[in-house]
Motif scaffolding. Structure first.
Motif, PDB file in Angstrom:
ATOM      1  N   ALA A   1     125.178   0.456 -15.279  1.00  0.00           N
ATOM      2  CA  ALA A   1     124.962   1.445 -16.343  1.00  0.00           C
ATOM      3  C   ALA A   1     123.489   1.539 -16.721  1.00  0.00           C
ATOM      4  CB  ALA A   1     125.825   1.127 -17.567  1.00  0.00           C
ATOM      5  N   LEU A   2     122.614   1.568 -15.710  1.00  0.00           N
ATOM      6  CA  LEU A   2     121.183   1.681 -15.937  1.00  0.00           C
ATOM      7  C   LEU A   2     120.641   2.894 -15.182  1.00  0.00           C
ATOM      8  CD1 LEU A   2     120.128  -2.063 -15.544  1.00  0.00           C
ATOM      9  CD2 LEU A   2     120.355  -0.779 -17.684  1.00  0.00           C
TER      10      LEU A   2
ATOM     11  N   VAL B   1     120.831  12.914 -20.439  1.00  0.00           N
ATOM     12  CA  VAL B   1     121.782  13.985 -20.702  1.00  0.00           C
ATOM     13  C   VAL B   1     122.806  14.010 -19.580  1.00  0.00           C
ATOM     14  CG1 VAL B   1     122.033  16.450 -21.198  1.00  0.00           C
ATOM     15  CG2 VAL B   1     119.912  15.271 -21.793  1.00  0.00           C
ATOM     16  N   THR B   2     124.072  14.244 -19.928  1.00  0.00           N
ATOM     17  CA  THR B   2     125.132  14.356 -18.933  1.00  0.00           C
ATOM     18  C   THR B   2     125.107  15.742 -18.302  1.00  0.00           C
ATOM     19  OG1 THR B   2     126.745  15.118 -20.560  1.00  0.00           O
ATOM     20  CG2 THR B   2     126.534  12.741 -20.236  1.00  0.00           C
ATOM     21  N   THR B   3     125.961  15.925 -17.305  1.00  0.00           N
ATOM     22  CA  THR B   3     126.041  17.233 -16.640  1.00  0.00           C
ATOM     23  C   THR B   3     126.564  18.315 -17.568  1.00  0.00           C
ATOM     24  OG1 THR B   3     128.216  16.581 -15.793  1.00  0.00           O
ATOM     25  CG2 THR B   3     126.321  16.217 -14.356  1.00  0.00           C
ATOM     26  N   SER B   4     127.290  17.928 -18.615  1.00  0.00           N
ATOM     27  CA  SER B   4     127.768  18.903 -19.600  1.00  0.00           C
ATOM     28  C   SER B   4     126.775  19.101 -20.743  1.00  0.00           C
ATOM     29  CB  SER B   4     129.129  18.456 -20.160  1.00  0.00           C
ATOM     30  OG  SER B   4     129.042  17.152 -20.722  1.00  0.00           O
ATOM     31  N   GLN B   5     125.522  18.663 -20.534  1.00  0.00           N
ATOM     32  CA  GLN B   5     124.426  18.871 -21.491  1.00  0.00           C
ATOM     33  C   GLN B   5     124.664  18.160 -22.815  1.00  0.00           C
ATOM     34  OE1 GLN B   5     121.648  20.353 -20.332  1.00  0.00           O
ATOM     35  NE2 GLN B   5     122.830  20.440 -18.422  1.00  0.00           N
ATOM     36  N   ILE B   6     125.223  16.953 -22.749  1.00  0.00           N
ATOM     37  CA  ILE B   6     125.416  16.128 -23.940  1.00  0.00           C
ATOM     38  C   ILE B   6     124.456  14.943 -23.866  1.00  0.00           C
ATOM     39  CG2 ILE B   6     127.046  14.688 -25.223  1.00  0.00           C
ATOM     40  CD1 ILE B   6     129.288  16.416 -24.143  1.00  0.00           C
TER      41      ILE B   6
ATOM     42  N   GLU C   1     129.661  -5.456 -21.520  1.00  0.00           N
ATOM     43  CA  GLU C   1     130.235  -6.795 -21.391  1.00  0.00           C
ATOM     44  C   GLU C   1     131.749  -6.772 -21.587  1.00  0.00           C
ATOM     45  OE1 GLU C   1     128.206  -9.271 -24.109  1.00  0.00           O
ATOM     46  OE2 GLU C   1     126.391  -9.478 -22.867  1.00  0.00           O
ATOM     47  N   GLN C   2     132.224  -5.993 -22.527  1.00  0.00           N
ATOM     48  CA  GLN C   2     133.657  -5.912 -22.753  1.00  0.00           C
ATOM     49  C   GLN C   2     134.383  -5.320 -21.549  1.00  0.00           C
ATOM     50  OE1 GLN C   2     134.134  -3.700 -26.363  1.00  0.00           O
ATOM     51  NE2 GLN C   2     133.274  -5.333 -27.668  1.00  0.00           N
ATOM     52  N   VAL C   3     133.830  -4.273 -20.990  1.00  0.00           N
ATOM     53  CA  VAL C   3     134.447  -3.662 -19.811  1.00  0.00           C
ATOM     54  C   VAL C   3     134.441  -4.628 -18.633  1.00  0.00           C
ATOM     55  CG1 VAL C   3     134.215  -1.793 -18.122  1.00  0.00           C
ATOM     56  CG2 VAL C   3     133.915  -1.321 -20.552  1.00  0.00           C
ATOM     57  N   ALA C   4     133.318  -5.320 -18.433  1.00  0.00           N
ATOM     58  CA  ALA C   4     133.223  -6.253 -17.309  1.00  0.00           C
ATOM     59  C   ALA C   4     134.179  -7.422 -17.462  1.00  0.00           C
ATOM     60  CB  ALA C   4     131.780  -6.755 -17.181  1.00  0.00           C
ATOM     61  N   MET C   5     134.306  -7.993 -18.685  1.00  0.00           N
ATOM     62  CA  MET C   5     135.207  -9.122 -18.898  1.00  0.00           C
ATOM     63  C   MET C   5     136.662  -8.703 -18.755  1.00  0.00           C
ATOM     64  SD  MET C   5     133.322 -11.709 -19.260  1.00  0.00           S
ATOM     65  CE  MET C   5     134.557 -12.874 -19.779  1.00  0.00           C
TER      66      MET C   5
ATOM     67  N   ARG D   1     113.940   0.807 -16.329  1.00  0.00           N
ATOM     68  CA  ARG D   1     115.362   1.098 -16.331  1.00  0.00           C
ATOM     69  C   ARG D   1     115.862   1.194 -17.764  1.00  0.00           C
ATOM     70  NH1 ARG D   1     118.163  -3.136 -12.404  1.00  0.00           N
ATOM     71  NH2 ARG D   1     116.782  -4.571 -13.534  1.00  0.00           N
ATOM     72  N   TYR D   2     116.709   2.201 -18.014  1.00  0.00           N
ATOM     73  CA  TYR D   2     117.193   2.500 -19.351  1.00  0.00           C
ATOM     74  C   TYR D   2     118.722   2.511 -19.326  1.00  0.00           C
ATOM     75  CZ  TYR D   2     112.360   4.014 -19.915  1.00  0.00           C
ATOM     76  OH  TYR D   2     110.987   4.060 -19.938  1.00  0.00           O
ATOM     77  N   SER D   3     119.349   1.951 -20.349  1.00  0.00           N
ATOM     78  CA  SER D   3     120.798   1.786 -20.372  1.00  0.00           C
ATOM     79  C   SER D   3     121.502   3.050 -20.858  1.00  0.00           C
ATOM     80  CB  SER D   3     121.179   0.612 -21.274  1.00  0.00           C
ATOM     81  OG  SER D   3     120.845   0.900 -22.625  1.00  0.00           O
ATOM     82  N   VAL D   4     122.763   3.186 -20.427  1.00  0.00           N
ATOM     83  CA  VAL D   4     123.662   4.248 -20.866  1.00  0.00           C
ATOM     84  C   VAL D   4     125.029   3.610 -21.094  1.00  0.00           C
ATOM     85  CG1 VAL D   4     122.430   6.093 -19.661  1.00  0.00           C
ATOM     86  CG2 VAL D   4     124.260   4.855 -18.490  1.00  0.00           C
ATOM     87  N   PRO D   5     125.977   4.305 -21.723  1.00  0.00           N
ATOM     88  CA  PRO D   5     127.323   3.740 -21.893  1.00  0.00           C
ATOM     89  C   PRO D   5     127.958   3.392 -20.546  1.00  0.00           C
ATOM     90  CG  PRO D   5     127.024   5.624 -23.339  1.00  0.00           C
ATOM     91  CD  PRO D   5     125.812   5.564 -22.473  1.00  0.00           C
ATOM     92  N   PRO D   6     128.780   2.352 -20.487  1.00  0.00           N
ATOM     93  CA  PRO D   6     129.320   1.880 -19.202  1.00  0.00           C
ATOM     94  C   PRO D   6     130.227   2.874 -18.505  1.00  0.00           C
ATOM     95  CG  PRO D   6     130.354   0.735 -21.046  1.00  0.00           C
ATOM     96  CD  PRO D   6     129.210   1.502 -21.608  1.00  0.00           C
ATOM     97  N   GLU D   7     130.844   3.797 -19.236  1.00  0.00           N
ATOM     98  CA  GLU D   7     131.723   4.755 -18.576  1.00  0.00           C
ATOM     99  C   GLU D   7     130.971   5.753 -17.705  1.00  0.00           C
ATOM    100  OE1 GLU D   7     131.201   5.968 -22.959  1.00  0.00           O
ATOM    101  OE2 GLU D   7     131.665   4.156 -21.802  1.00  0.00           O
ATOM    102  N   LEU D   8     129.636   5.786 -17.775  1.00  0.00           N
ATOM    103  CA  LEU D   8     128.833   6.680 -16.941  1.00  0.00           C
ATOM    104  C   LEU D   8     128.307   5.997 -15.684  1.00  0.00           C
ATOM    105  CD1 LEU D   8     126.748   8.606 -19.623  1.00  0.00           C
ATOM    106  CD2 LEU D   8     128.654   9.459 -18.270  1.00  0.00           C
ATOM    107  N   ALA D   9     128.778   4.814 -15.374  1.00  0.00           N
ATOM    108  CA  ALA D   9     128.322   4.123 -14.161  1.00  0.00           C
ATOM    109  C   ALA D   9     128.599   4.982 -12.930  1.00  0.00           C
ATOM    110  CB  ALA D   9     129.012   2.769 -14.032  1.00  0.00           C
ATOM    111  N   SER D  10     127.585   5.107 -12.068  1.00  0.00           N
ATOM    112  CA  SER D  10     127.643   5.886 -10.819  1.00  0.00           C
ATOM    113  C   SER D  10     127.719   7.390 -11.058  1.00  0.00           C
ATOM    114  CB  SER D  10     128.811   5.443  -9.943  1.00  0.00           C
ATOM    115  OG  SER D  10     128.739   4.060  -9.654  1.00  0.00           O
TER     116      SER D  10
END
Length: 458
Positions: A318-319, A352-357, A383-387, A326-335
């Motif tokens: 998520a970087l 910004v996401t592809t939906s301009q958010i 960390e919560q998602v990974a664990m 390198r800058y972090s983003v929420p884990p649900e945006l990985a890849s």
């Protein structure tokens, strides 16, 4: 056939007053041969052909075609000649065109390249020349495809130049390069000179675009556009382009990042380019000394606020990588595919996401610092998602691992067998006749009666 030595001797004897007959007797040659060489009808070292020249019938056609089109490809001309009966090779054609001097000089092109050029004087601090250079085959790790771009700015008086690498030649990248290069050169000149690039002017008319007029006003410079087909008006930057491509880009290793390549370019300009010697009316000096005396104007405090956008792919951690950090983003945006947006002069960047958010905003770290800028909330979520994934996923399977049917599979198989037996018993109305089991006791009297019967029949 006479050699060049024989030809020189023949002409020397003729200049001394010898007759052709005397020269022929002296050299052991025929008088007609001596006369032909004295009249320059034959060339030493070239034997006269005894059979007709097979190329001669095509000379007139070739001459006419090259007179009509001096830039006609020899390969195209060979295609036309083959339809007219030409059976010799392409190499023979090019050699004959070269030896016979059949290709004329194009007058229109000669007037453009060989015309007299006046030396244009550039007073100190008057003009900065700008140009883009296409640099093929950048390192694959950059993710820029098959072409990188280098914006080069050069002081017309001293020849000092600087450059900035960019993935595209858009107007925001141009503005970013203009600001960074001007600060690297030490300040602003009175005028900026460009060729007819679409990000500065309308290529057809040469008139400045409204979007770039704001840039020029912000930096307080005038803009000069080169006339069409007059690229030699910015020869200083063209020479810098040649140096950057041939001496710096050509030897750039494959394992460098964009930021490392930019650092190498800046170092090359300081160590190699700025130390070039120059001759002036006051004696010998260097490019750096001339540039220091140009008295350039200081640039604005902040760059022109153009919006710079670049696409990135989020890593599995998520970087997002941007200019050596390198800058972090929420884990649900990985890849996932995101866009990094930055207003020039601002100290923050938006992701910004592809939906301009806008899903992340970070303070911009220095280029090439190699730091990891992470939001505390992003760290906890990752960390919560990974664990959670580690607790439920179990260990991965090995390719040669033995995995027999488990309790659930055994129960399901038992159920299938029971169902099959029930179906078989209910398929008929009457009970099936039981088949007696085969006896394992052999009655020998049976064989005896069979043998007695055969003997009776016989």
């Amino acid at each position: 056939m006479l050699t060049w030595e024989d030809d020189v001797e023949v002409h020397a004897l003729r200049n001394r007053g010898w007759t052709i007959s005397a020269i022929a007797r002296h050299t052991g040659r025929d008088r007609k041969t001596i006369r032909a060489y004295l009249n320059n009808e034959r060339t030493p070292g070239v034997r006269k052909r005894t059979e007709p020249d097979p190329f001669e019938p095509f000379v007139d056609y070739i001459t006419c075609r090259l007179r009509e089109d001096p830039h006609l490809w020899a390969r195209t001309l060979c295609d036309e000649l083959e339809e007219l009966g030409y059976r010799m090779s392409y190499q023979t054609l090019t050699r004959q065109i070269r030896d016979r001097e059949l290709r004329p000089v194009c007058e229109h092109c000669a007037s453009a390249t060989d015309r007299p050029n006046a030396v244009i004087e550039h007073p100190p601090g008057e003009e900065t020349q700008w140009d883009w250079v296409d640099l093929p085959n950048p390192p694959a790790s950059w993710g820029w495809g098959s072409m990188a771009h280098l914006l080069v700015g050069s002081l017309a008086h001293s020849g000092r130049w600087r450059g900035m690498l960019a993935p595209a030649m858009t107007q925001p990248h141009l503005v970013d390069g203009l600001d960074r290069i001007c600060r690297g050169l030490g300040g602003l000149t009175c005028s900026w000179r460009f060729d007819r690039m679409a990000t500065v002017c309308h290529p057809d008319s040469g008139r400045m675009t409204a979007s770039f007029a704001g840039v020029a006003k912000h930096y307080g410079v005038t803009v000069t556009i080169c006339p069409p087909r007059a690229g030699n008006r910015k020869g200083v930057v063209e020479k810098a382009n040649h140096t950057a491509a041939g001496r710096w880009w050509r030897t750039l290793p494959d394992d460098v990042t964009v930021e490392q390549a930019q650092t190498r370019l800046d170092e090359f300009c300081r160590v190699r380019s700025d130390t070039r010697p120059r001759r002036t009316a006051d004696g010998r000096t260097t490019v750096a000394a001339l540039a220091a005396a140009e008295a350039l104007s200081p640039p604005p405090t902040v760059p022109y606020p153009a919006i710079l956008t670049e696409s990135r792919v989020v890593s599995r951690q998520a970087l997002v990588s941007y200019r050596g950090n390198r800058y972090s983003v929420p884990p649900e945006l990985a890849s996932a595919q995101v866009t990094v947006t930055r207003v020039l002069g601002s100290e923050v960047i938006d992701i910004v996401t592809t939906s301009q958010i806008i899903i992340a905003r970070h303070r911009l770290a220095p280029d090439g610092a190699g730091v990891m800028v992470r939001d505390h909330g992003h760290v906890l979520a990752l960390e919560q998602v990974a664990m959670a994934a580690a607790g439920t996923g179990g260990r991965p399977h090995r390719r040669k691992e033995r995995i027999p049917p488990g309790p659930e599979a055994i129960a399901a198989a038992r159920k299938l067998r029971t169902s099959d037996e029930t179906t078989t018993s209910s398929s008929g109305d009457s009970e099936p006749t039981p088949v007696p089991a085969a006896s394992t006791v052999i009655d020998l009297s049976t064989y005896e009666r069979a043998a007695r019967g055969r003997n009776t029949l016989a």
